[in-house]
Design an enzyme around this catalytic site. Structure first.
Site, PDB file in Angstrom:
ATOM      1  N   GLU A  95       0.854  -1.198   0.000  1.00 21.54           N
ATOM      2  CA  GLU A  95       0.000   0.000   0.000  1.00 21.54           C
ATOM      3  C   GLU A  95       0.885   1.242   0.000  1.00 21.54           C
ATOM      4  O   GLU A  95       1.399   1.624   1.031  1.00 21.54           O
ATOM      5  CB  GLU A  95      -0.914   0.000   1.221  1.00 21.54           C
ATOM      6  N   TYR A 131     -13.609  -0.990  -0.578  1.00 22.37           N
ATOM      7  CA  TYR A 131     -14.245  -0.467   0.643  1.00 22.37           C
ATOM      8  C   TYR A 131     -13.395   0.708   1.109  1.00 22.37           C
ATOM      9  O   TYR A 131     -12.392   1.039   0.480  1.00 22.37           O
ATOM     10  CB  TYR A 131     -14.360  -1.560   1.714  1.00 22.37           C
ATOM     11  N   ASP A 132     -13.803   1.320   2.192  1.00 23.74           N
ATOM     12  CA  ASP A 132     -13.104   2.529   2.664  1.00 23.74           C
ATOM     13  C   ASP A 132     -13.147   3.669   1.646  1.00 23.74           C
ATOM     14  O   ASP A 132     -12.185   4.441   1.534  1.00 23.74           O
ATOM     15  CB  ASP A 132     -11.637   2.218   3.033  1.00 23.74           C
ATOM     16  N   TRP A 177     -12.391  -8.610   4.067  1.00 28.31           N
ATOM     17  CA  TRP A 177     -11.563  -8.154   5.166  1.00 28.31           C
ATOM     18  C   TRP A 177     -12.475  -7.977   6.361  1.00 28.31           C
ATOM     19  O   TRP A 177     -13.334  -7.113   6.318  1.00 28.31           O
ATOM     20  CB  TRP A 177     -10.857  -6.832   4.825  1.00 28.31           C
TER      21      TRP A 177
END
Ligand code: NAG
Ligand code: NAG
Length: 523
Positions: free
Chosen positions: A147, A217-218, A362
């Site tokens: 990331e 997501y997020d 997750w």
């Protein structure tokens, strides 16, 4: 003669092509599930260890995470070796299961990756030693969780693609040398398009990886000062922070549906509202939500912690965002966006209708893995997704949206007796009785009305200062009233009591198994 030969060739070619097309469309769907290394340190009953993993829920398990140190793959924890062994031993129970070691993650940082991919020598060190480590520890593959490439060094994008190409070559060489099935190579990739453009050579991902999990997501979280949906399926025109936009971008760049694994969150995001008079999506919310009792991180809650909110009254405010197909609601000034079984089913419809490779979730520790919080059995979210993924293999894409909770996923690959015994002893809650409101269906695992009789009540119930002891009438699970305080009840998980207060001035009704307005314990 020549024409005949050509015709035969065409026939053979068509036969092979048709075969491979068939194989692709009929491929087994994947459910890729993450196991984070740090959940072993949460307070009970939030503690999640390898032994809490049901080996039959997912097709692929990823151990999150390991790290890159001087171009070598390394564990994080003093006990990683033991954890890895236990993790890979799950395959003794379910031989179909594939395990991958994840490398990277949010707190890893990009620098060790950047340095590793930068030179041919560093890449070779990493590739060769990683293959050896994966084989000796019994993993089936590697999952890149960098990331993110390109965040600060532009050449990451190209170098990551080169690493993947070289890794693929090395994996194939190793497989033909040893006669073993090739190690799997996968990656979890960014959902944000701006970030992804800088990070990934998508055709290279598609060519060299076995599958690509998009972390869809997020999209919104407490880095923003207004409420938002964490994982909206779609959004109004002009807003590309949604699953569909991300997926379409990746496919436009060359990611094929056969490699595309779509991410789903088993956690929610939460905010503290500026005012309870505005509880809409986009409402002012200057601070993150209160940290969860078990996860302990402001602005984030596990599904099982959200079940507590629902139970304490959030069901009354629950909304479904029509475009996003995400649930949200508030308990007082705490505003939560999350997925439940219904919204996950809608996302599964999308995955299966588009014939993607499968779903990624997750993470395992966020589901109600004990079954003690949501009254939907153990692992309600993973079980719901798992059964859809498994049924998809039979080509039925029209499974109706499940509105009632499945209790547990049926193991399809082995007899129940070969399951790894998970601690505590398996106790499947009885199926919920038909009820008229959802509040009562949420609370069905505990003993009905006999909890206060001497035979089944906690041994020390009579003495107010003694710790509450969970009775064994339900194998150490269920909901029980406090011996003296009407507004308090206990959630028992494997004989471990968790004290919970009813919201407002409500009291716990042991017969109905939930907190009620105007209920009184007298008499
Ligand atoms: C687990 O992995 C993370 C990286 O993802 C690391 O920062 C951490 O130190 C490890 N251990 C714990 C207990 O969090
Ligand atoms: C999920 O949440 C929506 C509201 O957002 C609600 O309508 C639906 O009944 C919920 N489904 C389940 C299974 O709890």
């Amino acid at each position: 003669m020549k024409v005949q030969t050509i015709l035969v060739h065409i026939a053979v070619l068509c036969f092979l092509l048709c075969l491979s097309v068939d194989r692709v469309s009929g491929q087994e769907k994947k459910l890729v599930c993450y196991f984070p290394n740090w959940t072993q340190y949460r307070p009970a009953p939030g503690t999640f260890k390898v032994k809490d993993i049901d080996p039959f829920l997912c097709t692929h398990l990823v151990f999150a995470f390991s790290k890159v140190v001087n171009n070598f793959l390394r564990g994080y924890e003093y006990n990683d070796d033991t954890s890895w062994r236990q993790f890979n031993a799950l395959k003794n129970s379910n031989p179909q299961l594939k395990t991958l070691l994840g490398v990277g993650g949010y707190s890893h940082g990009a620098a060790p990756f950047t340095a590793m991919v930068a030179t041919a020598g560093n890449r070779k060190t990493f590739i060769d030693s990683t293959i050896q480590l994966l084989r000796t520890r019994g993993f089936d593959g590697l999952d890149f969780d960098w990331e993110y490439p390109g965040d600060s060094v532009a050449s990451d994008k190209q170098n990551f693609a080169i690493l993947l190409r070289e890794f693929r070559t090395a994996v194939q060489e190793e497989a033909s040398r040893t006669g073993r099935p090739p190690l799997l190579l996968a990656a979890a990739v960014a959902a944000g398009i701006t970030r992804a453009e800088k990070a990934y050579d998508v055709p290279a991902l598609n060519q060299y990886l076995d599958f690509v999990s998009i972390m869809t997501y997020d999209y919104h979280g407490t880095w923003e000062k207004v409420t938002g949906l964490a994982s909206p399926l779609a959004a109004p025109a002009g807003d590309d922070l949604n699953v569909e936009s991300t997926v379409q971008w990746y496919m436009g760049q060359g990611l094929t549906p056969q490699k595309l694994v779509m991410g789903l969150p088993a956690f929610g995001r939460s905010w503290t509202l500026a005012s309870v008079s505005d509880t809409s999506v986009g409402a002012p919310a200057p601070t993150p939500g209160t940290k969860g009792r078990f996860t302990g991180e402001p602005g984030m809650l596990s599904y099982y912690e959200i079940c507590e909110y629902l139970y304490r009254g959030m069901t009354q405010t629950l909304q479904l965002d029509p475009l996003g197909q995400v649930a949200y609601g508030n308990l007082g000034n705490q505003w939560v966006t999350f997925e439940n079984i219904s919204t996950l089913n809608t996302k599964l419809d999308y995955i299966l209708n588009n014939n993607f490779a499968g779903a990624m979730i997750w993470s395992l520790d966020h589901d109600d893995f004990t079954g003690a919080f949501c009254a939907q059995g153990r692992n309600p979210l993973f079980s719901a997704v798992s059964s859809r993924i498994k049924n998809a293999g039979t080509g039925s894409f029209t499974t109706p949206i499940v509105t009632s909770a499945p209790i547990t996923a049926a193991p399809t690959t082995a007899a129940p007796t070969t399951r790894v015994p998970t601690t505590p002893p398996p106790t499947t809650p009885p199926p919920p009785p038909p009820t008229t409101t959802r509040r009562t269906t949420r609370r069905t695992t505990a003993a009905p009305t006999t909890v206060r009789t001497p035979a089944t009540s906690p041994g020390r119930a009579g003495s107010p200062d003694a710790p509450f002891e969970c009775p064994d009438d339900k194998g150490g699970y269920g909901y029980y009233p406090h011996p003296t305080k009407c507004n308090i009840y206990f959630t028992c998980y494997a004989f471990l009591p968790i004290e919970v207060s009813c919201p407002f001035d409500w009291n716990f009704n042991p017969r109905a198994q939930h907190c009620e307005k105007d209920y009184s314990c007298g008499a």
